[in-house]
Scaffold this active site. Structure first.
Site, PDB file in Angstrom:
ATOM      1  N   ASN A 206       0.850  -1.194   0.000  1.00 48.35           N
ATOM      2  CA  ASN A 206       0.000   0.000   0.000  1.00 48.35           C
ATOM      3  C   ASN A 206       0.880   1.236   0.000  1.00 48.35           C
ATOM      4  O   ASN A 206       1.992   1.185   0.527  1.00 48.35           O
ATOM      5  CB  ASN A 206      -0.837   0.040   1.286  1.00 48.35           C
ATOM      6  CG  ASN A 206      -2.037  -0.865   1.207  1.00 48.35           C
ATOM      7  OD1 ASN A 206      -2.331  -1.442   0.168  1.00 48.35           O
ATOM      8  ND2 ASN A 206      -2.733  -0.987   2.305  1.00 48.35           N
ATOM      9  N   ASP A 275      -5.085  -5.269   2.136  1.00 49.93           N
ATOM     10  CA  ASP A 275      -6.324  -6.025   2.369  1.00 49.93           C
ATOM     11  C   ASP A 275      -6.199  -7.489   1.951  1.00 49.93           C
ATOM     12  O   ASP A 275      -6.947  -8.330   2.428  1.00 49.93           O
ATOM     13  CB  ASP A 275      -7.476  -5.349   1.610  1.00 49.93           C
ATOM     14  CG  ASP A 275      -7.812  -4.000   2.232  1.00 49.93           C
ATOM     15  OD1 ASP A 275      -7.835  -3.933   3.479  1.00 49.93           O
ATOM     16  OD2 ASP A 275      -8.006  -3.016   1.491  1.00 49.93           O
ATOM     17  N   PHE A 319      -7.734   4.430  11.989  1.00 44.12           N
ATOM     18  CA  PHE A 319      -7.577   5.461  10.955  1.00 44.12           C
ATOM     19  C   PHE A 319      -8.397   5.066   9.742  1.00 44.12           C
ATOM     20  O   PHE A 319      -8.564   3.875   9.476  1.00 44.12           O
ATOM     21  CB  PHE A 319      -6.095   5.590  10.554  1.00 44.12           C
ATOM     22  CG  PHE A 319      -5.378   6.606  11.384  1.00 44.12           C
ATOM     23  CD1 PHE A 319      -5.134   6.371  12.727  1.00 44.12           C
ATOM     24  CD2 PHE A 319      -4.968   7.809  10.829  1.00 44.12           C
ATOM     25  CE1 PHE A 319      -4.486   7.323  13.509  1.00 44.12           C
ATOM     26  CE2 PHE A 319      -4.329   8.760  11.590  1.00 44.12           C
ATOM     27  CZ  PHE A 319      -4.083   8.524  12.931  1.00 44.12           C
TER      28      PHE A 319
HETATM   29  O1  C5P Z   1     -11.070  -1.118   6.784  1.00 45.48           O
HETATM   30  P1  C5P Z   1      -9.939  -0.183   6.579  1.00 45.48           P
HETATM   31  O2  C5P Z   1      -8.726  -0.851   6.028  1.00 45.48           O
HETATM   32  O3  C5P Z   1     -10.253   1.039   5.788  1.00 45.48           O
HETATM   33  O4  C5P Z   1      -9.625   0.323   8.065  1.00 45.48           O
HETATM   34  C1  C5P Z   1      -8.574   1.157   8.367  1.00 45.48           C
HETATM   35  C2  C5P Z   1      -8.156   0.952   9.791  1.00 45.48           C
HETATM   36  O5  C5P Z   1      -8.094  -0.438  10.117  1.00 45.48           O
HETATM   37  C3  C5P Z   1      -6.759   1.469  10.050  1.00 45.48           C
HETATM   38  O6  C5P Z   1      -6.721   1.899  11.407  1.00 45.48           O
HETATM   39  C4  C5P Z   1      -5.890   0.254   9.810  1.00 45.48           C
HETATM   40  O7  C5P Z   1      -4.676   0.327  10.522  1.00 45.48           O
HETATM   41  C5  C5P Z   1      -6.771  -0.884  10.314  1.00 45.48           C
HETATM   42  N1  C5P Z   1      -6.627  -2.156   9.573  1.00 45.48           N
HETATM   43  C6  C5P Z   1      -6.101  -3.255  10.195  1.00 45.48           C
HETATM   44  N2  C5P Z   1      -6.012  -4.453   9.526  1.00 45.48           N
HETATM   45  C7  C5P Z   1      -6.423  -4.545   8.256  1.00 45.48           C
HETATM   46  C8  C5P Z   1      -6.969  -3.437   7.615  1.00 45.48           C
HETATM   47  C9  C5P Z   1      -7.041  -2.251   8.289  1.00 45.48           C
HETATM   48  O8  C5P Z   1      -5.706  -3.168  11.353  1.00 45.48           O
HETATM   49  N3  C5P Z   1      -6.317  -5.719   7.641  1.00 45.48           N
END
Ligand code: C5P
Length: 396
Positions: A206, A275, A319
């Site tokens: 990312n 993701d 975040f």
């Molecule tokens: O669902 P999304 O990726 O947009 O969510 C963002 C938040 O979730 C951020 O705080 C990110 O660090 C956390 N996150 C996580 N594990 C993932 C995806 C996102 O901890 N696999």
């Protein structure tokens, strides 16, 4: 937060670095009043510090232009900090023994402000047992000792005794001035991108510089907390006093978080976690040919959700980087992941930049933090967390 700093300079080659330190302190809005020992003026002229600080430079104990002839009392009366950089072995020895035979040592003896000392000397002088005893004495008397660092020295030798760089000293001073809003708290922070391997040399990741997460780690440490920083790949230096754990993939990040989360009061998830990971990874480099290559992607665990939804979770901050519908998507994410606080920012303004603007979403609604350097945003976020945390803790 403008402060009045008395900057003492003693006789050492590192005195030239204090010119840059003065510039940094003045640029940050502090008023700097320089006091030089006679030996210091052999290395750098008072005119340099006068020009950089915009204030008169003091070198003598007896000054007929001061009405009560007590420059030492006048200078120290309103100071928030007396910082001596560089501090020679001679100066340290005098202060450790209460000797006050020039303006600077008299100031130290007569001060009401805290004292910070940045030693600078040759490595033998640093290791010299009396010097070590004197430094210990200063610590015992409540002085903050900054450094020294190890490295090449003006005498041509390599070892302990170099003064910290002006930028480091500036950071130490700024950190010291921050209110200790999270004193005694243990805070786990994830930052930076994750990297999901395709083969021996390739991967998917990312876009994330790690700057926001690292700025938050620094702000949390400055606020008096113990910080464990789980970092994806970034070239950033570890912020002061943070324990750093480097990881690559989301799975590694999850393991590091699981290891440390039980001992944490707060969890701040700033990392841009990929993701998906690649199911059909290849151990060796995939050879290039004309065929279409298909990657099978499987979803990664949601690290934040797994922590926030567990039994007895820490105070969790998430975040959300969105490219549109910031508030709507942000609030939905906060609810879905059961977070007391979510920081929403637009990808277009946040990525890689040194500045950011964010909206904090919590049970009371939204709070806008207008555009500012990421370090400033981080400090305001810490202040907000420190306001919410006790209420959240009480409600559990
Ligand atoms: O669902 P999304 O990726 O947009 O969510 C963002 C938040 O979730 C951020 O705080 C990110 O660090 C956390 N996150 C996580 N594990 C993932 C995806 C996102 O901890 N696999």
């Amino acid at each position: 937060m403008q402060k009045r700093i008395v900057l003492g300079i003693t006789g050492g080659v590192a005195a030239y670095k204090s010119a840059e330190l003065t510039r940094l302190l003045v640029k940050a809005g502090h008023s700097v009043h320089v006091v030089m020992t006679e030996a210091a003026t052999e290395f750098v002229t008072p005119a340099t510090f006068q020009a950089l600080s915009g204030n008169p430079v003091h070198t003598a104990l007896w000054n007929s232009s001061v009405s009560n002839s007590m420059a030492h009392i006048n200078l120290t009366r309103e100071a928030d900090l007396l910082l001596v950089a560089p501090a020679s072995a001679n100066f340290i020895a005098k202060v450790a023994n209460g000797i006050a035979d020039d303006l600077l040592t008299t100031l130290v003896a007569a001060r009401t402000s805290p004292l910070a000392v940045a030693p600078a000397m040759n490595r033998q002088m640093w290791e010299n047992p009396p010097n070590q005893r004197n430094v210990e004495q200063l610590k015992e008397d409540g002085a903050l000792i900054l450094g020294p660092a190890s490295g090449s020295q003006a005498c041509g030798e390599v070892g302990m005794g170099r003064m910290l760089e002006p930028g480091q000293l500036f950071e130490e001073v700024e950190a010291w001035f921050q209110p200790k809003l999270l004193a005694g708290k243990r805070v786990l922070i994830t930052a930076g991108p994750t990297f999901e391997r395709i083969d021996a040399v390739r991967g998917i990741t990312n876009t994330s510089s790690g700057k926001m997460g690292f700025a938050i780690a620094r702000a949390v440490a400055e606020a008096g907390a113990t910080v464990t920083l789980v970092a994806g790949e970034t070239a950033l230096a570890t912020p002061l006093a943070c324990q750093r754990i480097d990881v690559k993939s989301a799975q590694e990040m999850l393991s590091a978080v699981q290891t440390h989360v039980a001992a944490s009061d707060l969890f701040i998830s700033v990392a841009a976690v990929a993701d998906y990971y690649v199911l059909n990874q290849s151990e060796h480099k995939i050879k290039k040919d004309a065929h279409i290559l298909t990657l099978e992607l499987a979803p990664n665990p949601d690290i934040l959700a797994s922590v926030a939804c567990a039994e007895n979770p820490p105070f969790c901050v998430g975040f959300a980087a969105e490219s549109e519908n910031l508030l709507e998507y942000g609030e939905a994410k906060r609810k879905r992941k059961q977070l007391p606080l979510l920081v929403a920012n637009l990808v277009q303004t946040a990525m890689g930049a040194d500045d950011n603007e964010v909206i904090l979403l919590d049970d009371d609604g939204q709070h806008r933090l207008p555009r500012a350097p990421k370090q400033e945003i981080a400090r305001r976020l810490v202040a907000h967390i420190a306001r919410l945390y006790p209420r959240w803790k009480e409600g559990r």
